[in-house]
Design an enzyme around this catalytic site. Sequence first.
Site, PDB file in Angstrom:
ATOM      1  N   PHE A 181      -3.898  -5.327  -0.006  1.00  0.00           N
ATOM      2  CA  PHE A 181      -3.108  -6.235  -0.836  1.00  0.00           C
ATOM      3  C   PHE A 181      -1.631  -6.053  -0.538  1.00  0.00           C
ATOM      4  O   PHE A 181      -1.136  -4.931  -0.456  1.00  0.00           O
ATOM      5  CB  PHE A 181      -3.364  -5.941  -2.319  1.00  0.00           C
ATOM      6  CG  PHE A 181      -2.622  -6.847  -3.266  1.00  0.00           C
ATOM      7  CD1 PHE A 181      -3.032  -8.166  -3.446  1.00  0.00           C
ATOM      8  CD2 PHE A 181      -1.513  -6.398  -3.975  1.00  0.00           C
ATOM      9  CE1 PHE A 181      -2.349  -9.014  -4.317  1.00  0.00           C
ATOM     10  CE2 PHE A 181      -0.829  -7.234  -4.853  1.00  0.00           C
ATOM     11  CZ  PHE A 181      -1.250  -8.542  -5.022  1.00  0.00           C
ATOM     12  N   VAL A 182      -0.963  -7.186  -0.377  1.00  0.00           N
ATOM     13  CA  VAL A 182       0.496  -7.202  -0.250  1.00  0.00           C
ATOM     14  C   VAL A 182       1.032  -8.069  -1.386  1.00  0.00           C
ATOM     15  O   VAL A 182       0.544  -9.203  -1.600  1.00  0.00           O
ATOM     16  CB  VAL A 182       0.932  -7.756   1.127  1.00  0.00           C
ATOM     17  CG1 VAL A 182       2.458  -7.869   1.203  1.00  0.00           C
ATOM     18  CG2 VAL A 182       0.415  -6.864   2.254  1.00  0.00           C
ATOM     19  N   GLY A 233       4.791  -9.026   7.938  1.00  0.00           N
ATOM     20  CA  GLY A 233       4.043  -8.152   8.850  1.00  0.00           C
ATOM     21  C   GLY A 233       3.487  -6.911   8.171  1.00  0.00           C
ATOM     22  O   GLY A 233       2.987  -6.006   8.840  1.00  0.00           O
ATOM     23  N   GLY A 253       0.908  -6.630   5.846  1.00  0.00           N
ATOM     24  CA  GLY A 253      -0.567  -6.587   5.872  1.00  0.00           C
ATOM     25  C   GLY A 253      -1.065  -6.175   7.248  1.00  0.00           C
ATOM     26  O   GLY A 253      -1.961  -5.320   7.372  1.00  0.00           O
ATOM     27  N   ASN A 270     -11.550 -17.173   0.221  1.00  0.00           N
ATOM     28  CA  ASN A 270     -10.212 -16.637   0.471  1.00  0.00           C
ATOM     29  C   ASN A 270      -9.755 -16.978   1.894  1.00  0.00           C
ATOM     30  O   ASN A 270      -9.582 -16.121   2.757  1.00  0.00           O
ATOM     31  CB  ASN A 270     -10.214 -15.126   0.232  1.00  0.00           C
ATOM     32  CG  ASN A 270      -8.810 -14.541   0.172  1.00  0.00           C
ATOM     33  OD1 ASN A 270      -7.827 -15.234   0.405  1.00  0.00           O
ATOM     34  ND2 ASN A 270      -8.726 -13.261  -0.134  1.00  0.00           N
ATOM     35  N   TYR A 324      -7.265 -12.279   8.879  1.00  0.00           N
ATOM     36  CA  TYR A 324      -8.166 -11.305   9.513  1.00  0.00           C
ATOM     37  C   TYR A 324      -8.572 -11.758  10.920  1.00  0.00           C
ATOM     38  O   TYR A 324      -8.613 -10.954  11.848  1.00  0.00           O
ATOM     39  CB  TYR A 324      -9.413 -11.084   8.657  1.00  0.00           C
ATOM     40  CG  TYR A 324      -9.158 -10.331   7.375  1.00  0.00           C
ATOM     41  CD1 TYR A 324      -8.295  -9.238   7.347  1.00  0.00           C
ATOM     42  CD2 TYR A 324      -9.799 -10.694   6.186  1.00  0.00           C
ATOM     43  CE1 TYR A 324      -8.067  -8.541   6.168  1.00  0.00           C
ATOM     44  CE2 TYR A 324      -9.579  -9.990   5.015  1.00  0.00           C
ATOM     45  CZ  TYR A 324      -8.708  -8.923   5.005  1.00  0.00           C
ATOM     46  OH  TYR A 324      -8.489  -8.225   3.847  1.00  0.00           O
TER      47      TYR A 324
HETATM   48  C1  LIG Z   1      -3.920 -11.158   3.348  1.00  0.00           C
HETATM   49  C2  LIG Z   1      -2.647 -10.331   3.242  1.00  0.00           C
HETATM   50  C3  LIG Z   1      -2.994  -8.847   3.102  1.00  0.00           C
HETATM   51  C4  LIG Z   1      -1.818 -10.541   4.531  1.00  0.00           C
HETATM   52  O1  LIG Z   1      -0.660  -9.731   4.457  1.00  0.00           O
HETATM   53  P1  LIG Z   1       0.783 -10.303   4.900  1.00  0.00           P
HETATM   54  O2  LIG Z   1       1.710  -9.155   4.839  1.00  0.00           O
HETATM   55  O3  LIG Z   1       1.110 -11.496   4.078  1.00  0.00           O
HETATM   56  O4  LIG Z   1       0.509 -10.790   6.397  1.00  0.00           O
HETATM   57  P2  LIG Z   1       1.393 -10.450   7.671  1.00  0.00           P
HETATM   58  O5  LIG Z   1       2.805 -10.851   7.419  1.00  0.00           O
HETATM   59  O6  LIG Z   1       1.165  -9.029   8.040  1.00  0.00           O
HETATM   60  O7  LIG Z   1       0.729 -11.387   8.771  1.00  0.00           O
HETATM   61  C5  LIG Z   1       0.470 -10.873  10.051  1.00  0.00           C
HETATM   62  C6  LIG Z   1       0.010 -11.949  10.986  1.00  0.00           C
HETATM   63  O8  LIG Z   1      -1.067 -12.693  10.417  1.00  0.00           O
HETATM   64  C7  LIG Z   1      -0.743 -14.067  10.431  1.00  0.00           C
HETATM   65  N1  LIG Z   1      -1.281 -14.713   9.233  1.00  0.00           N
HETATM   66  C8  LIG Z   1      -0.972 -14.454   7.944  1.00  0.00           C
HETATM   67  N2  LIG Z   1      -1.650 -15.299   7.139  1.00  0.00           N
HETATM   68  C9  LIG Z   1      -2.403 -16.084   7.966  1.00  0.00           C
HETATM   69  C10 LIG Z   1      -3.307 -17.138   7.752  1.00  0.00           C
HETATM   70  N3  LIG Z   1      -3.605 -17.575   6.524  1.00  0.00           N
HETATM   71  N4  LIG Z   1      -3.893 -17.714   8.812  1.00  0.00           N
HETATM   72  C11 LIG Z   1      -3.626 -17.296  10.065  1.00  0.00           C
HETATM   73  N5  LIG Z   1      -2.752 -16.291  10.335  1.00  0.00           N
HETATM   74  C12 LIG Z   1      -2.162 -15.697   9.284  1.00  0.00           C
HETATM   75  C13 LIG Z   1       0.767 -14.099  10.445  1.00  0.00           C
HETATM   76  O9  LIG Z   1       1.235 -15.316  10.977  1.00  0.00           O
HETATM   77  C14 LIG Z   1       1.083 -12.938  11.324  1.00  0.00           C
HETATM   78  O10 LIG Z   1       0.859 -13.326  12.682  1.00  0.00           O
HETATM   79  P3  LIG Z   1       1.584 -12.608  13.903  1.00  0.00           P
HETATM   80  O11 LIG Z   1       0.939 -11.253  14.033  1.00  0.00           O
HETATM   81  O12 LIG Z   1       1.326 -13.489  15.043  1.00  0.00           O
HETATM   82  O13 LIG Z   1       3.036 -12.500  13.552  1.00  0.00           O
HETATM   83  C15 LIG Z   1      -1.772 -10.780   2.039  1.00  0.00           C
HETATM   84  O14 LIG Z   1      -1.424 -12.127   2.192  1.00  0.00           O
HETATM   85  C16 LIG Z   1      -2.419 -10.569   0.688  1.00  0.00           C
HETATM   86  O15 LIG Z   1      -2.303  -9.497   0.084  1.00  0.00           O
HETATM   87  N6  LIG Z   1      -3.100 -11.616   0.169  1.00  0.00           N
HETATM   88  C17 LIG Z   1      -3.680 -11.579  -1.149  1.00  0.00           C
HETATM   89  C18 LIG Z   1      -4.767 -10.524  -1.302  1.00  0.00           C
HETATM   90  C19 LIG Z   1      -5.879 -10.664  -0.315  1.00  0.00           C
HETATM   91  O16 LIG Z   1      -6.371 -11.752  -0.006  1.00  0.00           O
HETATM   92  N7  LIG Z   1      -6.290  -9.503   0.192  1.00  0.00           N
HETATM   93  C20 LIG Z   1      -7.418  -9.405   1.085  1.00  0.00           C
HETATM   94  C21 LIG Z   1      -8.655  -9.270   0.275  1.00  0.00           C
HETATM   95  S1  LIG Z   1     -10.098  -9.072   1.291  1.00  0.00           S
END
Ligand SMILES: CC(C)(COP(=O)(O)OP(=O)(O)OC[C@H]1O[C@@H](n2cnc3c(N)ncnc32)[C@H](O)[C@@H]1OP(=O)(O)O)[C@@H](O)C(=O)NCCC(=O)NCCS
Length: 161
Positions: free
Chosen positions: A87-88, A96, A98, A125, A132
């Site tokens: 979670f972020v 970056g 997550g 989700n 992922y």
């Molecule tokens: C999912 C989550 C952990 C991602 O963390 P984040 O810090 O927002 O993501 P990042 O900034 O690290 O993204 C990293 C990469 O993923 C890509 N990315 C992020 N969201 C994306 C999406 N929906 N579709 C495609 N790519 C995505 C980014 O563009 C980035 O790409 P890059 O490596 O080419 O620069 C965060 O949005 C979150 O906490 N969401 C809510 C809780 C959740 O869903 N947790 C997972 C439960 S299983």
Amino acid sequence: MSLVIRPAQPADLGLVAALVRELAEYEKLAHEVEATEGDLETALFGANPRVFCDIAEWRGEPAGFALWFYNFSTFLGRHGLYLEDLFVRPAFRGEGIGKALLAHLARRCVEEGLGRLEWWVLDWNEPAIGFYKRQGARMMDEWTVCRVTGDALTKLAEAAP
Ligand SMILES: CC(C)(COP(=O)(O)OP(=O)(O)OC[C@H]1O[C@@H](n2cnc3c(N)ncnc32)[C@H](O)[C@@H]1OP(=O)(O)O)[C@@H](O)C(=O)NCCC(=O)NCCS
């Protein structure tokens, strides 16, 4: 450096409990959260902990977390790493963080010779699924999760010889 990933300490218990709740709210599962700070304290910081937590701090602010434990594959004959929570916080997304938390766990897998890094994600989700896939994850659509809890668990236990 803007981002620091560090192991959670006992002083982080309130933060970890809050992050667990925030993730549960995001997943529309807040009503399922029973864990108290005491439960988390025992699990994370009691004798021989079997579950672990990494905290991500962005410019000194708590931004997110990953909570994980070791599993095992008989097919591989090796332990793996199961990611229970990732979670972020909304204000810190897209930086970056997550990806860094996931990469931190991947590095542990490589360094410790673990066979797999795996986790579940809710099928609605889509943002997390997109994230992922971007990190190289394959969706295991042919598998279904099974769970026994509550009365069903008690009933099954009563059937033990
Ligand atoms: C999912 C989550 C952990 C991602 O963390 P984040 O810090 O927002 O993501 P990042 O900034 O690290 O993204 C990293 C990469 O993923 C890509 N990315 C992020 N969201 C994306 C999406 N929906 N579709 C495609 N790519 C995505 C980014 O563009 C980035 O790409 P890059 O490596 O080419 O620069 C965060 O949005 C979150 O906490 N969401 C809510 C809780 C959740 O869903 N947790 C997972 C439960 S299983």
